[in-house]
Design a protein around this motif. Structure first.
Motif, PDB file in Angstrom:
ATOM      1  N   CYS A  13       0.973   3.318  -5.691  1.00 27.26           N
ATOM      2  CA  CYS A  13      -0.340   3.891  -5.420  1.00 27.26           C
ATOM      3  C   CYS A  13      -0.272   4.596  -4.078  1.00 27.26           C
ATOM      4  N   GLY A  14      -1.181   5.519  -3.857  1.00 26.18           N
ATOM      5  CA  GLY A  14      -1.176   6.239  -2.596  1.00 26.18           C
ATOM      6  C   GLY A  14      -2.473   6.975  -2.367  1.00 26.18           C
ATOM      7  N   TYR A  15      -2.650   7.475  -1.166  1.00 33.38           N
ATOM      8  CA  TYR A  15      -3.838   8.241  -0.800  1.00 33.38           C
ATOM      9  C   TYR A  15      -3.726   9.657  -1.353  1.00 33.38           C
ATOM     10  N   ILE A  16      -4.770  10.132  -1.989  1.00 32.89           N
ATOM     11  CA  ILE A  16      -4.770  11.484  -2.538  1.00 32.89           C
ATOM     12  C   ILE A  16      -4.586  12.498  -1.413  1.00 32.89           C
ATOM     13  N   GLY A  17      -3.625  13.408  -1.598  1.00 30.33           N
ATOM     14  CA  GLY A  17      -3.364  14.454  -0.626  1.00 30.33           C
ATOM     15  C   GLY A  17      -2.447  14.060   0.513  1.00 30.33           C
ATOM     16  N   GLN A  18      -2.079  12.773   0.612  1.00 31.39           N
ATOM     17  CA  GLN A  18      -1.220  12.344   1.716  1.00 31.39           C
ATOM     18  C   GLN A  18       0.037  11.637   1.205  1.00 31.39           C
ATOM     19  N   SER A  19      -0.150  10.522   0.536  1.00 31.91           N
ATOM     20  CA  SER A  19       0.989   9.737   0.067  1.00 31.91           C
ATOM     21  C   SER A  19       0.893   9.491  -1.435  1.00 31.91           C
ATOM     22  N   ASN A  20       0.283  10.421  -2.150  1.00 30.24           N
ATOM     23  CA  ASN A  20       0.100  10.225  -3.580  1.00 30.24           C
ATOM     24  C   ASN A  20       1.340  10.678  -4.350  1.00 30.24           C
ATOM     25  N   SER A  37      -0.341  -1.016  -1.811  1.00 31.91           N
ATOM     26  CA  SER A  37      -1.802  -0.941  -1.802  1.00 31.91           C
ATOM     27  C   SER A  37      -2.273   0.237  -0.967  1.00 31.91           C
ATOM     28  N   THR A  38      -3.525   0.608  -1.185  1.00 25.66           N
ATOM     29  CA  THR A  38      -4.226   1.573  -0.351  1.00 25.66           C
ATOM     30  C   THR A  38      -5.618   1.010  -0.107  1.00 25.66           C
ATOM     31  N   LEU A  39      -6.188   1.331   1.012  1.00 23.60           N
ATOM     32  CA  LEU A  39      -7.498   0.782   1.359  1.00 23.60           C
ATOM     33  C   LEU A  39      -8.472   1.885   1.751  1.00 23.60           C
ATOM     34  N   ASP A  40      -9.707   1.758   1.336  1.00 21.77           N
ATOM     35  CA  ASP A  40     -10.811   2.593   1.808  1.00 21.77           C
ATOM     36  C   ASP A  40     -10.576   4.105   1.672  1.00 21.77           C
ATOM     37  N   SER A  41     -10.153   4.551   0.522  1.00 25.57           N
ATOM     38  CA  SER A  41      -9.950   5.979   0.329  1.00 25.57           C
ATOM     39  C   SER A  41      -9.871   6.291  -1.154  1.00 25.57           C
ATOM     40  N   LYS A  42      -9.838   7.569  -1.467  1.00 25.36           N
ATOM     41  CA  LYS A  42      -9.567   7.984  -2.838  1.00 25.36           C
ATOM     42  C   LYS A  42      -8.076   7.797  -3.075  1.00 25.36           C
ATOM     43  N   LEU A  43      -7.728   7.154  -4.175  1.00 23.34           N
ATOM     44  CA  LEU A  43      -6.325   6.852  -4.381  1.00 23.34           C
ATOM     45  C   LEU A  43      -5.831   7.325  -5.734  1.00 23.34           C
ATOM     46  N   ALA A  44      -4.532   7.433  -5.844  1.00 20.11           N
ATOM     47  CA  ALA A  44      -3.863   7.821  -7.084  1.00 20.11           C
ATOM     48  C   ALA A  44      -2.889   6.714  -7.458  1.00 20.11           C
ATOM     49  N   LEU A  45      -2.835   6.390  -8.739  1.00 17.05           N
ATOM     50  CA  LEU A  45      -1.900   5.402  -9.251  1.00 17.05           C
ATOM     51  C   LEU A  45      -0.828   6.120 -10.055  1.00 17.05           C
TER      52      LEU A  45
END
Length: 84
Positions: A13-20, A37-45
């Protein structure tokens, strides 16, 4: 709940636009990273499927008021052949 009729070989999983996944896959087309894991953001699996035995698979996504309900719905759906 997400399930598939073939095994996953890798999940992340990752942050959309950064580590996705799209950010990393466009680099070398390999899933050679993992984040737990990712916390408090829009995420991509992202998941990589094991297609060594079969190129056909069914992917299911289910929702429910409880975790048990979502899991039961997912397993029941995946148990029915896709053609039906």
């Amino acid at each position: 709940m997400l399930g598939v009729t073939v095994p996953f070989t890798c999940l992340s999983c990752g942050y959309i636009g950064q580590s996705n996944s799209w950010t990393y896959l466009t680099h070398d087309f390999q899933m050679d990273w993992e984040f737990d894991s990712t916390l408090d953001s829009k995420l991509a699996l992202t998941g990589e499927l094991n297609l060594d035995q079969n190129y056909e698979f069914t992917l299911g996504l289910s929702f429910g008021k409880t975790l048990h309900n979502a899991i039961s719905t997912l397993f029941q759906s995946l148990n029915i052949p896709f053609e039906h």
